[in-house]
Design an enzyme around this catalytic site. Structure first.
Site, PDB file in Angstrom:
ATOM      1  CB  SER A  23      71.786 -66.709 -55.001  1.00 46.36           C
ATOM      2  OG  SER A  23      70.379 -66.606 -55.108  1.00 46.36           O
ATOM      3  CB  THR A  24      73.304 -65.922 -49.733  1.00 43.45           C
ATOM      4  OG1 THR A  24      73.236 -67.343 -49.577  1.00 43.45           O
ATOM      5  CG2 THR A  24      72.899 -65.261 -48.427  1.00 43.45           C
TER       6      THR A  24
ATOM      7  CG  ASP B 148      58.792 -68.022 -61.264  1.00 43.76           C
ATOM      8  OD1 ASP B 148      57.629 -68.334 -60.911  1.00 43.76           O
ATOM      9  OD2 ASP B 148      59.795 -68.255 -60.569  1.00 43.76           O
TER      10      ASP B 148
ATOM     11  N   GLY C 240      68.283 -62.146 -47.788  1.00 45.31           N
ATOM     12  CA  GLY C 240      67.472 -63.342 -48.044  1.00 45.31           C
ATOM     13  C   GLY C 240      68.281 -64.341 -48.839  1.00 45.31           C
TER      14      GLY C 240
HETATM   15  P1  ATP Z   1      64.858 -68.637 -56.164  1.00 49.56           P
HETATM   16  O1  ATP Z   1      66.145 -68.256 -56.790  1.00 49.56           O
HETATM   17  O2  ATP Z   1      64.918 -69.930 -55.455  1.00 49.56           O
HETATM   18  O3  ATP Z   1      63.668 -68.474 -57.067  1.00 49.56           O
HETATM   19  P2  ATP Z   1      64.664 -66.063 -54.929  1.00 49.56           P
HETATM   20  O4  ATP Z   1      64.336 -65.471 -56.239  1.00 49.56           O
HETATM   21  O5  ATP Z   1      63.860 -65.588 -53.749  1.00 49.56           O
HETATM   22  O6  ATP Z   1      64.586 -67.635 -54.954  1.00 49.56           O
HETATM   23  P3  ATP Z   1      67.121 -64.576 -54.733  1.00 49.56           P
HETATM   24  O7  ATP Z   1      66.971 -63.829 -55.997  1.00 49.56           O
HETATM   25  O8  ATP Z   1      68.449 -65.146 -54.398  1.00 49.56           O
HETATM   26  O9  ATP Z   1      66.195 -65.837 -54.643  1.00 49.56           O
HETATM   27  O10 ATP Z   1      66.647 -63.652 -53.560  1.00 49.56           O
HETATM   28  C1  ATP Z   1      66.632 -64.085 -52.210  1.00 49.56           C
HETATM   29  C2  ATP Z   1      65.923 -63.032 -51.365  1.00 49.56           C
HETATM   30  O11 ATP Z   1      66.739 -61.860 -51.280  1.00 49.56           O
HETATM   31  C3  ATP Z   1      64.605 -62.571 -51.975  1.00 49.56           C
HETATM   32  O12 ATP Z   1      63.562 -63.344 -51.490  1.00 49.56           O
HETATM   33  C4  ATP Z   1      64.507 -61.116 -51.545  1.00 49.56           C
HETATM   34  O13 ATP Z   1      63.815 -61.017 -50.318  1.00 49.56           O
HETATM   35  C5  ATP Z   1      65.952 -60.692 -51.340  1.00 49.56           C
HETATM   36  N1  ATP Z   1      66.405 -59.885 -52.485  1.00 49.56           N
HETATM   37  C6  ATP Z   1      66.726 -60.343 -53.713  1.00 49.56           C
HETATM   38  N2  ATP Z   1      67.097 -59.346 -54.529  1.00 49.56           N
HETATM   39  C7  ATP Z   1      67.001 -58.212 -53.800  1.00 49.56           C
HETATM   40  C8  ATP Z   1      67.225 -56.819 -54.081  1.00 49.56           C
HETATM   41  N3  ATP Z   1      67.628 -56.415 -55.294  1.00 49.56           N
HETATM   42  N4  ATP Z   1      67.001 -55.919 -53.089  1.00 49.56           N
HETATM   43  C9  ATP Z   1      66.580 -56.326 -51.873  1.00 49.56           C
HETATM   44  N5  ATP Z   1      66.344 -57.607 -51.541  1.00 49.56           N
HETATM   45  C10 ATP Z   1      66.547 -58.553 -52.483  1.00 49.56           C
END
Ligand code: ATP
Length: 302
Positions: free
Chosen positions: A23-24, A138, A18
Protein backbone atom coordinates in the site's frame (compact mmCIF):
# COMPACT_ATOMS: atom_id res chain seq x y z
CA UNK A 1 -17.07 3.23 10.87
CA UNK A 2 -19.90 5.34 9.44
CA UNK A 3 -21.86 4.14 6.45
CA UNK A 4 -21.16 7.20 4.25
CA UNK A 5 -20.52 6.09 0.65
CA UNK A 6 -17.24 7.57 -0.54
CA UNK A 7 -15.13 7.75 -3.67
CA UNK A 8 -11.64 9.16 -4.27
CA UNK A 9 -13.17 12.39 -5.61
CA UNK A 10 -14.56 13.15 -2.12
CA UNK A 11 -10.99 13.82 -0.96
CA UNK A 12 -8.16 16.15 -1.91
CA UNK A 13 -5.06 13.96 -1.99
CA UNK A 14 -1.93 15.64 -0.63
CA UNK A 15 1.61 14.33 -0.07
CA UNK A 16 2.61 10.68 0.28
CA UNK A 17 3.15 9.74 3.95
CA UNK A 18 4.85 6.44 3.27
CA UNK A 19 4.39 3.06 1.72
CA UNK A 20 4.27 -0.52 2.91
CA UNK A 21 4.54 -3.89 1.21
CA UNK A 22 1.09 -3.61 -0.38
CA UNK A 23 0.00 0.00 0.00
CA UNK A 24 0.83 3.67 -0.28
CA UNK A 25 -0.50 6.11 2.32
CA UNK A 26 -1.42 9.73 1.49
CA UNK A 27 -2.49 12.68 3.56
CA UNK A 28 -5.96 13.73 2.35
CA UNK A 29 -8.54 16.41 3.09
CA UNK A 30 -12.28 15.85 3.09
CA UNK A 31 -13.76 18.08 0.33
CA UNK A 32 -16.95 18.58 2.39
CA UNK A 33 -14.92 20.05 5.24
CA UNK A 34 -11.18 20.50 4.63
CA UNK A 35 -10.60 20.75 8.38
CA UNK A 36 -11.07 16.97 8.41
CA UNK A 37 -7.63 15.57 7.63
CA UNK A 38 -7.14 11.83 7.08
CA UNK A 39 -4.48 9.34 6.08
CA UNK A 40 -5.75 7.29 3.14
CA UNK A 41 -4.16 3.92 2.58
CA UNK A 42 -4.40 2.95 -1.08
CA UNK A 43 -3.92 -0.71 -2.00
CA UNK A 44 -3.65 -1.68 -5.66
CA UNK A 45 -6.05 -4.60 -6.31
CA UNK A 46 -3.77 -6.03 -8.97
CA UNK A 47 -0.75 -5.86 -6.65
CA UNK A 48 -2.45 -7.48 -3.64
CA UNK A 49 -3.76 -10.34 -5.77
CA UNK A 50 -0.43 -10.86 -7.53
CA UNK A 51 1.55 -10.79 -4.26
CA UNK A 52 -0.93 -13.00 -2.37
CA UNK A 53 -1.78 -10.25 0.16
CA UNK A 54 -5.60 -10.52 -0.01
CA UNK A 55 -5.67 -12.36 3.34
CA UNK A 56 -3.70 -9.60 5.11
CA UNK A 57 -5.80 -6.78 3.68
CA UNK A 58 -9.00 -8.58 4.73
CA UNK A 59 -7.68 -9.23 8.25
CA UNK A 60 -6.62 -5.60 8.59
CA UNK A 61 -10.00 -4.29 7.48
CA UNK A 62 -12.03 -6.66 9.67
CA UNK A 63 -9.86 -6.07 12.73
CA UNK A 64 -9.90 -2.28 12.36
CA UNK A 65 -13.69 -2.39 11.95
CA UNK A 66 -14.03 -4.48 15.10
CA UNK A 67 -11.72 -2.26 17.13
CA UNK A 68 -13.14 1.05 15.82
CA UNK A 69 -16.43 0.43 17.66
CA UNK A 70 -15.20 1.70 21.04
CA UNK A 71 -13.30 4.73 19.70
CA UNK A 72 -10.28 3.82 21.82
CA UNK A 73 -7.72 6.64 21.55
CA UNK A 74 -4.79 4.22 21.19
CA UNK A 75 -5.95 2.70 17.92
CA UNK A 76 -5.79 4.30 14.48
CA UNK A 77 -9.46 4.65 13.62
CA UNK A 78 -10.82 3.36 10.32
CA UNK A 79 -13.46 5.90 9.22
CA UNK A 80 -14.46 4.60 5.78
CA UNK A 81 -13.46 2.02 3.19
CA UNK A 82 -14.31 2.09 -0.51
CA UNK A 83 -12.92 0.82 -3.77
CA UNK A 84 -12.79 1.63 -7.47
CA UNK A 85 -11.67 -0.46 -10.43
CA UNK A 86 -7.95 -0.20 -9.48
CA UNK A 87 -7.69 0.26 -5.74
CA UNK A 88 -9.02 -0.36 -2.25
CA UNK A 89 -9.04 2.73 0.00
CA UNK A 90 -8.85 2.82 3.83
CA UNK A 91 -9.65 6.24 5.29
CA UNK A 92 -7.81 6.41 8.62
CA UNK A 93 -7.05 8.89 11.41
CA UNK A 94 -4.09 11.01 10.36
CA UNK A 95 -1.19 10.59 12.80
CA UNK A 96 0.78 13.78 12.15
CA UNK A 97 3.56 12.93 14.62
CA UNK A 98 4.83 10.03 12.47
CA UNK A 99 6.25 6.76 13.73
CA UNK A 100 7.42 6.22 17.32
CA UNK A 101 10.53 4.55 15.89
CA UNK A 102 11.51 7.73 14.03
CA UNK A 103 11.19 9.73 17.25
CA UNK A 104 13.26 7.14 19.14
CA UNK A 105 15.97 7.22 16.44
CA UNK A 106 16.05 11.02 16.63
CA UNK A 107 16.40 10.99 20.42
CA UNK A 108 18.62 7.90 20.78
CA UNK A 109 16.82 6.79 23.95
CA UNK A 110 13.73 8.07 25.76
CA UNK A 111 13.94 9.62 29.20
CA UNK A 112 12.30 7.52 31.91
CA UNK A 113 9.38 9.97 31.94
CA UNK A 114 8.73 9.49 28.23
CA UNK A 115 9.33 5.71 28.36
CA UNK A 116 6.72 5.48 31.13
CA UNK A 117 4.28 7.74 29.29
CA UNK A 118 4.43 5.61 26.12
CA UNK A 119 4.40 2.33 28.07
CA UNK A 120 1.26 3.34 30.02
CA UNK A 121 -0.58 4.16 26.77
CA UNK A 122 0.61 0.92 25.14
CA UNK A 123 -0.55 -1.17 28.12
CA UNK A 124 -3.96 0.54 28.17
CA UNK A 125 -4.41 0.04 24.40
CA UNK A 126 -3.23 -3.56 24.47
CA UNK A 127 -5.65 -4.32 27.31
CA UNK A 128 -8.47 -3.01 25.11
CA UNK A 129 -7.28 -4.92 22.02
CA UNK A 130 -7.05 -8.19 24.00
CA UNK A 131 -10.47 -7.58 25.59
CA UNK A 132 -11.86 -7.72 22.04
CA UNK A 133 -10.22 -11.11 21.47
CA UNK A 134 -7.54 -9.68 19.17
CA UNK A 135 -3.84 -10.59 19.31
CA UNK A 136 -1.85 -7.96 17.35
CA UNK A 137 1.15 -10.26 16.60
CA UNK A 138 3.34 -7.52 15.09
CA UNK A 139 3.87 -4.95 17.83
CA UNK A 140 6.99 -2.83 17.29
CA UNK A 141 7.83 0.88 17.34
CA UNK A 142 7.24 1.20 13.54
CA UNK A 143 3.64 0.15 14.12
CA UNK A 144 3.01 2.86 16.69
CA UNK A 145 2.15 6.32 15.35
CA UNK A 146 1.91 9.64 17.19
CA UNK A 147 -0.51 12.55 17.08
CA UNK A 148 0.51 16.21 17.47
CA UNK A 149 0.56 16.03 21.28
CA UNK A 150 2.58 12.82 21.66
CA UNK A 151 -0.35 10.47 22.21
CA UNK A 152 0.22 7.15 20.53
CA UNK A 153 -1.90 5.04 18.19
CA UNK A 154 -1.27 1.39 17.36
CA UNK A 155 -1.59 0.57 13.67
CA UNK A 156 -0.94 -2.23 11.16
CA UNK A 157 -3.35 -5.02 12.06
CA UNK A 158 -2.53 -7.07 8.93
CA UNK A 159 -0.99 -9.87 11.02
CA UNK A 160 -3.67 -9.82 13.76
CA UNK A 161 -5.48 -12.92 14.94
CA UNK A 162 -8.96 -12.87 16.45
CA UNK A 163 -9.72 -15.53 19.01
CA UNK A 164 -13.28 -16.72 19.19
CA UNK A 165 -15.28 -16.02 22.34
CA UNK A 166 -15.34 -19.59 23.66
CA UNK A 167 -11.57 -19.93 23.39
CA UNK A 168 -11.10 -16.56 25.07
CA UNK A 169 -12.77 -17.88 28.20
CA UNK A 170 -9.99 -20.47 28.60
CA UNK A 171 -7.27 -19.41 31.04
CA UNK A 172 -4.57 -20.00 28.46
CA UNK A 173 -5.28 -19.29 24.87
CA UNK A 174 -2.82 -20.07 22.12
CA UNK A 175 -3.27 -20.19 18.39
CA UNK A 176 -1.19 -22.31 16.11
CA UNK A 177 0.73 -19.91 13.95
CA UNK A 178 3.48 -19.72 11.38
CA UNK A 179 6.08 -16.93 11.54
CA UNK A 180 4.44 -13.56 11.31
CA UNK A 181 5.81 -10.33 12.61
CA UNK A 182 9.33 -9.03 12.81
CA UNK A 183 12.37 -11.07 13.84
CA UNK A 184 13.48 -8.87 16.77
CA UNK A 185 10.05 -8.89 18.47
CA UNK A 186 8.97 -12.46 17.77
CA UNK A 187 8.17 -14.56 20.83
CA UNK A 188 10.02 -17.74 21.86
CA UNK A 189 6.75 -19.76 21.82
CA UNK A 190 6.34 -18.96 18.15
CA UNK A 191 9.91 -19.99 17.38
CA UNK A 192 9.84 -23.12 19.54
CA UNK A 193 6.25 -24.38 19.26
CA UNK A 194 4.58 -22.41 16.43
CA UNK A 195 2.20 -21.04 19.05
CA UNK A 196 1.05 -17.49 19.51
CA UNK A 197 -1.21 -16.15 22.26
CA UNK A 198 -2.12 -12.92 24.05
CA UNK A 199 1.12 -13.23 26.02
CA UNK A 200 3.10 -13.05 22.75
CA UNK A 201 2.04 -9.38 22.56
CA UNK A 202 3.33 -8.97 26.14
CA UNK A 203 6.70 -10.34 24.99
CA UNK A 204 6.82 -7.77 22.14
CA UNK A 205 5.85 -5.05 24.61
CA UNK A 206 8.78 -6.10 26.83
CA UNK A 207 11.10 -5.74 23.82
CA UNK A 208 9.71 -2.25 23.20
CA UNK A 209 10.07 -1.04 26.79
CA UNK A 210 13.70 -2.25 26.74
CA UNK A 211 14.23 -0.43 23.43
CA UNK A 212 12.75 2.83 24.83
CA UNK A 213 15.46 3.05 27.48
CA UNK A 214 18.35 1.32 25.67
CA UNK A 215 17.77 2.64 22.14
CA UNK A 216 17.81 -0.80 20.45
CA UNK A 217 15.75 -3.99 20.80
CA UNK A 218 17.06 -6.57 23.31
CA UNK A 219 17.63 -9.34 20.77
CA UNK A 220 19.46 -8.42 17.58
CA UNK A 221 21.86 -10.74 15.76
CA UNK A 222 23.88 -10.36 12.55
CA UNK A 223 21.07 -12.14 10.74
CA UNK A 224 17.56 -13.45 11.49
CA UNK A 225 18.82 -16.86 12.57
CA UNK A 226 21.22 -15.31 15.13
CA UNK A 227 18.39 -13.11 16.38
CA UNK A 228 16.17 -16.19 16.86
CA UNK A 229 18.98 -18.01 18.70
CA UNK A 230 19.37 -15.05 21.05
CA UNK A 231 15.62 -14.97 21.73
CA UNK A 232 15.35 -18.61 22.73
CA UNK A 233 18.54 -18.35 24.81
CA UNK A 234 17.16 -15.18 26.47
CA UNK A 235 20.47 -13.60 25.55
CA UNK A 236 20.13 -9.87 26.27
CA UNK A 237 21.81 -7.41 28.58
CA UNK A 238 21.32 -3.88 29.88
CA UNK A 239 24.04 -1.48 28.94
CA UNK A 240 23.14 1.07 31.57
CA UNK A 241 22.63 -1.54 34.25
CA UNK A 242 26.10 -3.01 33.66
CA UNK A 243 27.70 0.44 33.60
CA UNK A 244 25.81 2.35 36.25
CA UNK A 245 28.53 4.98 36.62
CA UNK A 246 26.78 8.18 35.62
CA UNK A 247 30.04 9.98 34.86
CA UNK A 248 31.47 7.20 32.67
CA UNK A 249 28.35 6.71 30.53
CA UNK A 250 26.83 10.18 30.74
CA UNK A 251 23.51 8.53 31.58
CA UNK A 252 22.11 7.43 34.93
CA UNK A 253 21.67 3.71 35.57
CA UNK A 254 18.34 2.28 34.43
CA UNK A 255 15.70 2.29 37.17
CA UNK A 256 15.71 -1.25 38.65
CA UNK A 257 11.90 -1.20 38.52
CA UNK A 258 12.11 -1.10 34.70
CA UNK A 259 14.73 -3.86 34.62
CA UNK A 260 12.58 -6.04 36.86
CA UNK A 261 9.37 -5.40 34.87
CA UNK A 262 11.04 -6.14 31.52
CA UNK A 263 12.49 -9.35 32.99
CA UNK A 264 8.95 -10.47 33.88
CA UNK A 265 7.74 -9.67 30.35
CA UNK A 266 10.71 -11.37 28.70
CA UNK A 267 10.07 -14.73 30.35
CA UNK A 268 10.38 -17.75 28.06
CA UNK A 269 7.60 -19.80 29.64
CA UNK A 270 4.24 -18.21 28.77
CA UNK A 271 2.65 -19.56 31.97
CA UNK A 272 5.21 -17.63 34.04
CA UNK A 273 5.18 -14.47 31.89
CA UNK A 274 3.53 -11.48 33.54
CA UNK A 275 -0.02 -10.65 32.39
CA UNK A 276 -1.21 -7.18 31.39
CA UNK A 277 -2.99 -6.96 34.74
CA UNK A 278 0.27 -7.83 36.47
CA UNK A 279 2.05 -5.14 34.45
CA UNK A 280 -0.55 -2.58 35.51
CA UNK A 281 0.17 -3.47 39.12
CA UNK A 282 3.95 -3.17 38.74
CA UNK A 283 5.74 -0.68 40.99
CA UNK A 284 7.06 1.26 37.97
CA UNK A 285 3.44 2.28 37.35
CA UNK A 286 2.72 3.25 40.95
CA UNK A 287 0.39 6.23 40.96
CA UNK A 288 -1.20 5.41 37.57
CA UNK A 289 -4.98 5.22 37.87
CA UNK A 290 -5.85 2.80 35.06
CA UNK A 291 -9.51 3.85 35.24
CA UNK A 292 -8.68 7.51 34.74
CA UNK A 293 -8.53 7.57 30.94
CA UNK A 294 -8.13 11.37 30.80
CA UNK A 295 -4.81 11.20 32.67
CA UNK A 296 -3.55 8.16 30.76
CA UNK A 297 -4.35 9.83 27.44
CA UNK A 298 -2.75 13.18 28.18
CA UNK A 299 -0.30 14.33 25.51
CA UNK A 300 3.37 14.65 26.42
CA UNK A 301 3.94 17.84 24.43
CA UNK A 302 1.37 20.41 23.28
P1 ATP B 1 3.78 -3.20 5.84
O1 ATP B 1 2.38 -3.14 5.36
O2 ATP B 1 4.73 -3.68 4.82
O3 ATP B 1 3.93 -3.85 7.19
P2 ATP B 1 3.58 -0.52 6.82
O4 ATP B 1 2.73 -1.00 7.93
O5 ATP B 1 4.64 0.49 7.17
O6 ATP B 1 4.28 -1.70 6.06
P3 ATP B 1 1.45 1.07 5.70
O7 ATP B 1 0.45 0.76 6.74
O8 ATP B 1 1.03 1.06 4.28
O9 ATP B 1 2.65 0.06 5.69
O10 ATP B 1 2.10 2.45 6.05
C1 ATP B 1 3.13 3.02 5.26
C2 ATP B 1 3.68 4.25 5.98
O11 ATP B 1 2.69 5.29 5.96
C3 ATP B 1 3.97 3.99 7.45
O12 ATP B 1 5.28 3.59 7.61
C4 ATP B 1 3.68 5.34 8.11
O13 ATP B 1 4.86 6.12 8.15
C5 ATP B 1 2.68 6.00 7.18
N1 ATP B 1 1.32 5.90 7.75
C6 ATP B 1 0.54 4.80 7.79
N2 ATP B 1 -0.63 5.05 8.38
C7 ATP B 1 -0.60 6.35 8.74
C8 ATP B 1 -1.51 7.23 9.43
N3 ATP B 1 -2.70 6.78 9.86
N4 ATP B 1 -1.13 8.51 9.65
C9 ATP B 1 0.07 8.95 9.23
N5 ATP B 1 0.98 8.19 8.59
C10 ATP B 1 0.66 6.91 8.35
Amino acid sequence: MTSRKCSPSDFIFKEELGHGSYSTVYKALDRRDVKNVYAIKVCSKQHIIKEGKVKYVTIEKNTLNLLARANHPGIVKLHYTFHDAQNLYFVLDYACGGELLTLLHKMGTFSELWARHFSVQLVDTLAYIHSQGVIHRDLKPENVLLDQTGRLMITDFGAAFTVDRAEQLGAHCAASSSFVGTAEYVSPELLLHNQCGFSSDVWALGCMVFQFVEGHPPFRGENELRTFEKIIALDYSWNYELHPNKIATGKPATNPLIVSLVKKMLTINTQDRISLRGIQGSSWFDGVDWDDKRTIWRGIWQ
